[in-house]
Design a protein around this motif. Structure first.
Motif, PDB file in Angstrom:
ATOM      1  N   ILE A  18       3.812  20.209  27.990  1.00  0.00           N
ATOM      2  CA  ILE A  18       4.714  19.616  26.996  1.00  0.00           C
ATOM      3  C   ILE A  18       6.113  19.432  27.581  1.00  0.00           C
ATOM      4  CG2 ILE A  18       5.744  19.858  24.712  1.00  0.00           C
ATOM      5  CD1 ILE A  18       2.717  19.469  24.669  1.00  0.00           C
ATOM      6  N   ASN A  19       6.736  20.505  28.041  1.00  0.00           N
ATOM      7  CA  ASN A  19       8.097  20.434  28.555  1.00  0.00           C
ATOM      8  C   ASN A  19       8.103  19.906  29.990  1.00  0.00           C
ATOM      9  OD1 ASN A  19       9.370  21.412  26.240  1.00  0.00           O
ATOM     10  ND2 ASN A  19       9.125  23.549  26.860  1.00  0.00           N
ATOM     11  N   THR A  20       8.966  18.916  30.245  1.00  0.00           N
ATOM     12  CA  THR A  20       9.079  18.289  31.561  1.00  0.00           C
ATOM     13  C   THR A  20      10.551  18.190  31.944  1.00  0.00           C
ATOM     14  OG1 THR A  20       9.287  16.019  30.709  1.00  0.00           O
ATOM     15  CG2 THR A  20       7.044  16.889  31.007  1.00  0.00           C
ATOM     16  N   ARG A  21      10.837  17.491  33.020  1.00  0.00           N
ATOM     17  CA  ARG A  21      12.232  17.271  33.410  1.00  0.00           C
ATOM     18  C   ARG A  21      12.926  16.264  32.511  1.00  0.00           C
ATOM     19  NH1 ARG A  21      11.882  17.113  40.090  1.00  0.00           N
ATOM     20  NH2 ARG A  21      11.150  19.277  40.321  1.00  0.00           N
ATOM     21  N   ALA A  22      12.157  15.556  31.715  1.00  0.00           N
ATOM     22  CA  ALA A  22      12.736  14.647  30.721  1.00  0.00           C
ATOM     23  C   ALA A  22      13.178  15.445  29.499  1.00  0.00           C
ATOM     24  CB  ALA A  22      11.711  13.576  30.345  1.00  0.00           C
ATOM     25  N   ASP A  23      13.625  14.742  28.466  1.00  0.00           N
ATOM     26  CA  ASP A  23      13.980  15.377  27.193  1.00  0.00           C
ATOM     27  C   ASP A  23      12.777  15.347  26.271  1.00  0.00           C
ATOM     28  OD1 ASP A  23      16.874  15.914  27.495  1.00  0.00           O
ATOM     29  OD2 ASP A  23      17.037  13.735  27.605  1.00  0.00           O
ATOM     30  N   GLU A  24      12.485  16.476  25.649  1.00  0.00           N
ATOM     31  CA  GLU A  24      11.493  16.556  24.586  1.00  0.00           C
ATOM     32  C   GLU A  24      12.193  16.944  23.291  1.00  0.00           C
ATOM     33  OE1 GLU A  24       9.348  16.239  28.129  1.00  0.00           O
ATOM     34  OE2 GLU A  24      10.613  17.981  27.667  1.00  0.00           O
ATOM     35  N   ARG A  25      11.930  16.194  22.229  1.00  0.00           N
ATOM     36  CA  ARG A  25      12.606  16.416  20.956  1.00  0.00           C
ATOM     37  C   ARG A  25      11.598  16.349  19.800  1.00  0.00           C
ATOM     38  NH1 ARG A  25      18.015  14.971  20.483  1.00  0.00           N
ATOM     39  NH2 ARG A  25      17.752  15.853  18.393  1.00  0.00           N
ATOM     40  N   ARG A  26      12.035  16.794  18.625  1.00  0.00           N
ATOM     41  CA  ARG A  26      11.388  16.619  17.333  1.00  0.00           C
ATOM     42  C   ARG A  26       9.904  17.023  17.305  1.00  0.00           C
ATOM     43  NH1 ARG A  26      14.723  12.649  14.574  1.00  0.00           N
ATOM     44  NH2 ARG A  26      16.834  13.460  14.903  1.00  0.00           N
ATOM     45  N   PRO A  27       9.588  18.287  17.548  1.00  0.00           N
ATOM     46  CA  PRO A  27       8.196  18.725  17.450  1.00  0.00           C
ATOM     47  C   PRO A  27       7.700  18.671  16.010  1.00  0.00           C
ATOM     48  CG  PRO A  27       9.650  20.618  17.630  1.00  0.00           C
ATOM     49  CD  PRO A  27      10.520  19.407  17.823  1.00  0.00           C
ATOM     50  N   ALA A  28       6.426  18.296  15.832  1.00  0.00           N
ATOM     51  CA  ALA A  28       5.804  18.268  14.502  1.00  0.00           C
ATOM     52  C   ALA A  28       4.326  18.583  14.676  1.00  0.00           C
ATOM     53  CB  ALA A  28       5.990  16.906  13.835  1.00  0.00           C
ATOM     54  N   LEU A  29       3.904  19.725  14.190  1.00  0.00           N
ATOM     55  CA  LEU A  29       2.506  20.138  14.286  1.00  0.00           C
ATOM     56  C   LEU A  29       1.738  19.597  13.083  1.00  0.00           C
ATOM     57  CD1 LEU A  29       0.727  21.893  16.178  1.00  0.00           C
ATOM     58  CD2 LEU A  29       1.088  23.773  14.572  1.00  0.00           C
ATOM     59  N   ARG A  30       0.612  18.942  13.342  1.00  0.00           N
ATOM     60  CA  ARG A  30      -0.183  18.381  12.251  1.00  0.00           C
ATOM     61  C   ARG A  30      -0.546  19.485  11.258  1.00  0.00           C
ATOM     62  NH1 ARG A  30      -5.235  14.865  14.154  1.00  0.00           N
ATOM     63  NH2 ARG A  30      -6.340  16.852  13.931  1.00  0.00           N
TER      64      ARG A  30
ATOM     65  N   GLY B 148      -2.391  27.227  23.955  1.00  0.00           N
ATOM     66  CA  GLY B 148      -1.471  26.253  24.534  1.00  0.00           C
ATOM     67  C   GLY B 148      -1.776  24.844  24.075  1.00  0.00           C
ATOM     68  N   PHE B 149      -1.461  23.882  24.944  1.00  0.00           N
ATOM     69  CA  PHE B 149      -1.623  22.475  24.612  1.00  0.00           C
ATOM     70  C   PHE B 149      -2.208  21.733  25.798  1.00  0.00           C
ATOM     71  CE2 PHE B 149       1.876  24.080  22.062  1.00  0.00           C
ATOM     72  CZ  PHE B 149       1.573  23.613  20.791  1.00  0.00           C
ATOM     73  N   ALA B 150      -3.046  20.745  25.516  1.00  0.00           N
ATOM     74  CA  ALA B 150      -3.541  19.862  26.548  1.00  0.00           C
ATOM     75  C   ALA B 150      -2.418  18.914  26.992  1.00  0.00           C
ATOM     76  CB  ALA B 150      -4.733  19.072  26.014  1.00  0.00           C
ATOM     77  N   GLU B 151      -2.676  18.127  28.036  1.00  0.00           N
ATOM     78  CA  GLU B 151      -1.685  17.165  28.503  1.00  0.00           C
ATOM     79  C   GLU B 151      -1.355  16.170  27.388  1.00  0.00           C
ATOM     80  OE1 GLU B 151       0.090  16.946  31.292  1.00  0.00           O
ATOM     81  OE2 GLU B 151      -0.766  18.844  31.979  1.00  0.00           O
ATOM     82  N   ALA B 152      -0.098  15.807  27.313  1.00  0.00           N
ATOM     83  CA  ALA B 152       0.356  14.897  26.266  1.00  0.00           C
ATOM     84  C   ALA B 152       0.140  13.445  26.686  1.00  0.00           C
ATOM     85  CB  ALA B 152       1.831  15.141  25.976  1.00  0.00           C
ATOM     86  N   SER B 153      -0.110  12.595  25.718  1.00  0.00           N
ATOM     87  CA  SER B 153      -0.255  11.163  25.967  1.00  0.00           C
ATOM     88  C   SER B 153       0.606  10.394  24.980  1.00  0.00           C
ATOM     89  CB  SER B 153      -1.719  10.730  25.840  1.00  0.00           C
ATOM     90  OG  SER B 153      -2.219  11.018  24.543  1.00  0.00           O
ATOM     91  N   ALA B 154       1.131   9.256  25.439  1.00  0.00           N
ATOM     92  CA  ALA B 154       1.991   8.434  24.595  1.00  0.00           C
ATOM     93  C   ALA B 154       1.177   7.685  23.560  1.00  0.00           C
ATOM     94  CB  ALA B 154       2.782   7.454  25.449  1.00  0.00           C
TER      95      ALA B 154
END
Length: 288
Positions: free
Chosen positions: A139-151, A181-187
């Motif tokens: 989930i967390n990368t060198r980019a910005d991650e914002r606004r988490p929302a769990l279904r 944890g979490f699997a790899e994220a996809s857009a």
């Protein structure tokens, strides 16, 4: 047979109508406690309805944007106080899991992977907060991650990221929950992700419909999309949710799923800069 445009427009207006008459369209949340002369951003309410946590740049915190909370007493939010998890950096974007066991948030505090990262704070049985942990590298990368929302069913995490490979700026990503944890994220696909900034979204149930924040030309607006992301999103039916305004951070009240919190700038009622407002959640049908 192709649906006439006028009929299609009418269908969309009915599909996403806010139905907010019971709330006189909308109401300000916690005047003088939650909504103040400062700026208040995303707000989340615990599933038991006894606690609200929101982001604010008001004085009295650790610095920058901080997370604040208030408790429900005598039918009103009272005793606002900053969370102990705050730092001199920014803490924002709070979101309760629907089982009430975790509070997610975003922070650009030192020690992260880069820019804003996402964190999970344990919520204890007595209502206090327990250990905090950064979300994993999936989930967390060198980019910005914002606004988490769990279904609501706890199986998929939705968030915004401004890394490479998207449609432009911030885009919406999803990641399946895998064990602890979490699997790899996809857009998510276009046209849902666009050349504008899709700065976070909220689940409107478990079937995939979303309320999302889209930022363009310095203005933010809340849009709604059904379960078919190939269809274009439509603006949330709210009088101050305009292309020239500042409205965003939709979060369903976990204790009242039929109601939605947003941050914005209405003409009245108004407490300060950005305030927190409550309205009826948009209804979405035909997802299955």
């Amino acid at each position: 047979m192709r649906t006439p445009l006028s009929l299609l427009a009418l269908s969309l207006s009915l599909l996403f109508a806010p139905g907010a008459m019971a709330l006189s369209e909308f109401g300000i949340e916690g005047m003088g406690v939650v909504s103040t002369k400062a700026n208040e951003a995303q707000a989340a309410i615990s599933p038991d309805g006894q606690r609200i946590v929101w982001a604010s740049d008001r004085a009295g915190g650790a610095g920058g944007w901080d997370l604040w909370q208030a408790r429900l007493r005598d039918g009103r939010w009272q005793d606002p106080e900053p969370l102990a998890v705050n730092t001199g950096a920014d803490e924002t974007d709070p979101y309760f899991s629907h089982d009430g066991k975790a509070l997610f948030f975003a922070s650009n505090r030192p020690g992260g992977r880069g820019g804003f990262d996402l964190y999970r704070l344990a919520v204890l049985a007595d209502g206090g907060f327990g250990p905090m942990a950064a979300l994993p590298v999936s989930i967390n990368t060198r980019a910005d991650e914002r606004r988490p929302a769990l279904r609501p069913d706890g199986r998929v995490l939705l968030f915004a990221r401004n890394g490479k490979g998207g449609q432009g700026g911030f885009d919406l990503y999803r990641a399946e929950v895998a064990g602890s944890g979490f699997a790899e994220a996809s857009a998510l696909p276009a046209p849902l992700n666009s050349a504008a900034d899709e700065l976070g979204a909220e689940w409107l149930g478990n079937d995939g419909a979303l309320a999302l924040t889209r930022v363009a030309d310095g203005h933010s607006q809340v849009w709604v999309v059904g379960c078919d992301y190939a269809q274009a999103a439509v603006p949330l039916g709210l009088s101050f949710n305009t292309a020239e305004g500042q409205t965003g951070a939709p979060v369903v009240d976990a204790s009242k799923p039929g109601e939605l919190m947003v941050a914005g700038q209405a003409r009245s009622p108004k407490a300060g800069g950005l305030d927190v407002y409550r309205m009826r959640a948009p209804g979405v049908s035909g997802c299955r």
